[in-house]
Design a protein around this motif. Structure first.
Motif, PDB file in Angstrom:
ATOM      1  N   MET A 175       8.847  21.071   2.207  1.00 38.77           N
ATOM      2  CA  MET A 175       8.796  21.490   3.592  1.00 38.77           C
ATOM      3  C   MET A 175      10.066  21.086   4.317  1.00 38.77           C
ATOM      4  N   ALA A 176      10.473  21.872   5.314  1.00 35.97           N
ATOM      5  CA  ALA A 176      11.664  21.565   6.070  1.00 35.97           C
ATOM      6  C   ALA A 176      11.440  20.307   6.901  1.00 35.97           C
ATOM      7  N   THR A 177      12.461  19.446   6.957  1.00 37.46           N
ATOM      8  CA  THR A 177      12.337  18.211   7.704  1.00 37.46           C
ATOM      9  C   THR A 177      13.446  18.114   8.728  1.00 37.46           C
ATOM     10  N   ASN A 178      13.187  17.376   9.797  1.00 33.73           N
ATOM     11  CA  ASN A 178      14.158  17.152  10.845  1.00 33.73           C
ATOM     12  C   ASN A 178      14.432  15.663  10.929  1.00 33.73           C
ATOM     13  N   PRO A 179      15.598  15.196  10.436  1.00 29.09           N
ATOM     14  CA  PRO A 179      15.878  13.756  10.418  1.00 29.09           C
ATOM     15  C   PRO A 179      15.977  13.143  11.804  1.00 29.09           C
ATOM     16  N   ASN A 180      16.036  13.981  12.848  1.00 29.60           N
ATOM     17  CA  ASN A 180      16.138  13.472  14.209  1.00 29.60           C
ATOM     18  C   ASN A 180      14.781  13.292  14.891  1.00 29.60           C
ATOM     19  N   GLN A 181      13.703  13.695  14.209  1.00 29.06           N
ATOM     20  CA  GLN A 181      12.402  13.583  14.855  1.00 29.06           C
ATOM     21  C   GLN A 181      11.939  12.120  14.906  1.00 29.06           C
ATOM     22  N   LYS A 182      11.232  11.792  15.985  1.00 28.33           N
ATOM     23  CA  LYS A 182      10.704  10.444  16.179  1.00 28.33           C
ATOM     24  C   LYS A 182       9.302  10.375  15.589  1.00 28.33           C
ATOM     25  N   LEU A 183       9.057   9.329  14.813  1.00 27.88           N
ATOM     26  CA  LEU A 183       7.782   9.214  14.108  1.00 27.88           C
ATOM     27  C   LEU A 183       7.083   7.895  14.434  1.00 27.88           C
ATOM     28  N   ALA A 184       5.775   7.965  14.555  1.00 27.56           N
ATOM     29  CA  ALA A 184       4.942   6.778  14.711  1.00 27.56           C
ATOM     30  C   ALA A 184       4.318   6.459  13.361  1.00 27.56           C
ATOM     31  N   VAL A 185       4.617   5.294  12.823  1.00 28.22           N
ATOM     32  CA  VAL A 185       4.074   4.870  11.543  1.00 28.22           C
ATOM     33  C   VAL A 185       2.900   3.925  11.812  1.00 28.22           C
ATOM     34  N   LEU A 186       1.692   4.387  11.513  1.00 29.01           N
ATOM     35  CA  LEU A 186       0.480   3.618  11.766  1.00 29.01           C
ATOM     36  C   LEU A 186      -0.166   3.276  10.425  1.00 29.01           C
ATOM     37  N   ILE A 187      -0.290   1.991  10.147  1.00 25.85           N
ATOM     38  CA  ILE A 187      -0.712   1.515   8.830  1.00 25.85           C
ATOM     39  C   ILE A 187      -2.093   0.884   8.892  1.00 25.85           C
ATOM     40  N   ASP A 188      -2.993   1.375   8.085  1.00 24.06           N
ATOM     41  CA  ASP A 188      -4.308   0.762   7.905  1.00 24.06           C
ATOM     42  C   ASP A 188      -4.142  -0.311   6.832  1.00 24.06           C
ATOM     43  N   ALA A 189      -3.881  -1.546   7.256  1.00 25.32           N
ATOM     44  CA  ALA A 189      -3.564  -2.612   6.299  1.00 25.32           C
ATOM     45  C   ALA A 189      -4.705  -2.894   5.341  1.00 25.32           C
ATOM     46  N   ASP A 190      -5.932  -2.575   5.738  1.00 27.54           N
ATOM     47  CA  ASP A 190      -7.076  -2.779   4.846  1.00 27.54           C
ATOM     48  C   ASP A 190      -7.053  -1.821   3.666  1.00 27.54           C
ATOM     49  N   ASN A 191      -6.344  -0.695   3.819  1.00 24.89           N
ATOM     50  CA  ASN A 191      -6.325   0.330   2.770  1.00 24.89           C
ATOM     51  C   ASN A 191      -4.908   0.731   2.377  1.00 24.89           C
ATOM     52  N   ALA A 192      -3.982  -0.216   2.464  1.00 25.18           N
ATOM     53  CA  ALA A 192      -2.595   0.037   2.060  1.00 25.18           C
ATOM     54  C   ALA A 192      -2.056  -1.209   1.381  1.00 25.18           C
ATOM     55  N   GLN A 193      -1.066  -1.028   0.537  1.00 27.21           N
ATOM     56  CA  GLN A 193      -0.501  -2.134  -0.226  1.00 27.21           C
ATOM     57  C   GLN A 193       0.804  -2.603   0.402  1.00 27.21           C
ATOM     58  N   ALA A 194       0.871  -3.895   0.720  1.00 26.56           N
ATOM     59  CA  ALA A 194       2.082  -4.453   1.309  1.00 26.56           C
ATOM     60  C   ALA A 194       3.266  -4.359   0.350  1.00 26.56           C
ATOM     61  N   SER A 195       3.004  -4.342  -0.953  1.00 24.87           N
ATOM     62  CA  SER A 195       4.070  -4.361  -1.954  1.00 24.87           C
ATOM     63  C   SER A 195       4.924  -3.101  -1.976  1.00 24.87           C
ATOM     64  N   VAL A 196       4.431  -2.007  -1.381  1.00 23.78           N
ATOM     65  CA  VAL A 196       5.199  -0.757  -1.422  1.00 23.78           C
ATOM     66  C   VAL A 196       5.734  -0.346  -0.050  1.00 23.78           C
ATOM     67  N   ILE A 197       5.551  -1.188   0.966  1.00 22.87           N
ATOM     68  CA  ILE A 197       5.909  -0.781   2.321  1.00 22.87           C
ATOM     69  C   ILE A 197       7.410  -0.586   2.502  1.00 22.87           C
ATOM     70  N   GLN A 198       8.226  -1.400   1.871  1.00 23.51           N
ATOM     71  CA  GLN A 198       9.671  -1.221   2.002  1.00 23.51           C
ATOM     72  C   GLN A 198      10.089   0.152   1.490  1.00 23.51           C
ATOM     73  N   GLU A 199       9.600   0.514   0.311  1.00 25.70           N
ATOM     74  CA  GLU A 199       9.918   1.829  -0.250  1.00 25.70           C
ATOM     75  C   GLU A 199       9.289   2.942   0.583  1.00 25.70           C
TER      76      GLU A 199
END
Length: 257
Positions: free
Chosen positions: A1-25
């Motif tokens: 899909m086409a992406t716009n590198p200038n778009q502003k994004l909100a990153v919302l993380i459900d820490a109960d269902n996500a792994q801290a070990s992959v967050i940097q990547e």
């Protein structure tokens, strides 16, 4: 899909269902689609379950949002994330959302955000229920962020007691050919970028990395048994660009017919 590198994004993380070990990547992946102007992780930070997140939150400048579990068995974290997401949506301060979870409870949230005209990128493990995956514009399986990724598997893992089944990756050939049939010109050719966009519209979780390669062009070249590719140059002088074009092999078409 086409992406716009200038778009502003909100990153919302459900820490109960996500792994801290992959967050940097994961955040590096987010940067391919835009700038993370909001980064929040939701959970009950008073529990020991989330202790692995401490260093990640500081290093990656992620704001922890405290949400106590008021009632056993009820996930208050989901509600807090959803409420914040709607506040951000109505504030009009971002162009899209990155929802990080493997929980199907966010399916309606993703749908509502898209109804408002904003893009939704989902991030979760391959156990993520299909409705949530389908509700996103693009869904990225976090297994590809592991330091030593497992060999890509197209067959589902055998379900074990107490363990959610892992989603089966779509079979490549019918997925690619269906996309080609939808967008190919009369001569059968289409551009690689158009093909990738069409596949993503039908399969939000599609990513060449799920199949063990880094780029779509490399994946398509591996399908030489039924696809033909050619390089087409455009522009002049220093502005010359090379684009990959794809079509179904005549022999494969005749056999299928």
């Amino acid at each position: 899909m086409a992406t716009n590198p200038n778009q502003k994004l909100a990153v919302l993380i459900d820490a109960d269902n996500a792994q801290a070990s992959v967050i940097q990547e994961l955040l590096a992946e987010v940067s391919r689609y835009g700038t993370a102007t909001i980064k929040r992780a939701y959970g009950d930070w008073t529990t020991t379950n989330l202790k692995g997140w401490k260093d990640v939150l500081h290093t990656m400048a992620i704001q922890p949002i405290q949400q106590f579990a008021y009632t056993s068995g009820k996930n208050a974290t989901d509600s807090a994330l959803i409420i914040d997401a709607m506040d951000v949506l109505h504030a009009g301060s971002v162009d899209g959302f990155c929802l990080v979870s493997s929980d199907s409870d966010f399916t309606r949230l993703a749908t509502r955000i898209r109804e408002a005209g904003l893009v939704v990128y989902g991030f979760g493990e391959r156990k993520t229920p299909e409705p949530f995956v389908a509700a996103c514009d693009k869904f990225i399986y976090t297994e590809i962020f592991r330091t030593e990724p497992e060999e890509a598997k197209t067959e589902p893992e055998e379900a074990k007691p107490g363990k959610e089944p892992v989603a089966e990756l779509p079979k490549l050939k019918p997925m690619i050919l269906n996309a080609l049939n939808a967008i190919a010109r009369e001569d059968g050719w289409t551009t690689l970028s158009a093909l990738g966009s069409q596949i993503n519209r039908s399969h939000p979780s599609f990513d060449p990395r799920n199949y063990g390669v880094a780029k779509l062009g490399e994946l398509i070249r591996q399908q030489a048994a039924y696809l033909e590719v050619k390089e087409v140059k455009s522009g002049e002088g220093d502005a010359v660009q090379t684009h990959l074009h794809v079509r179904r092999k005549a022999a494969a078409s005749a056999k299928a017919g």
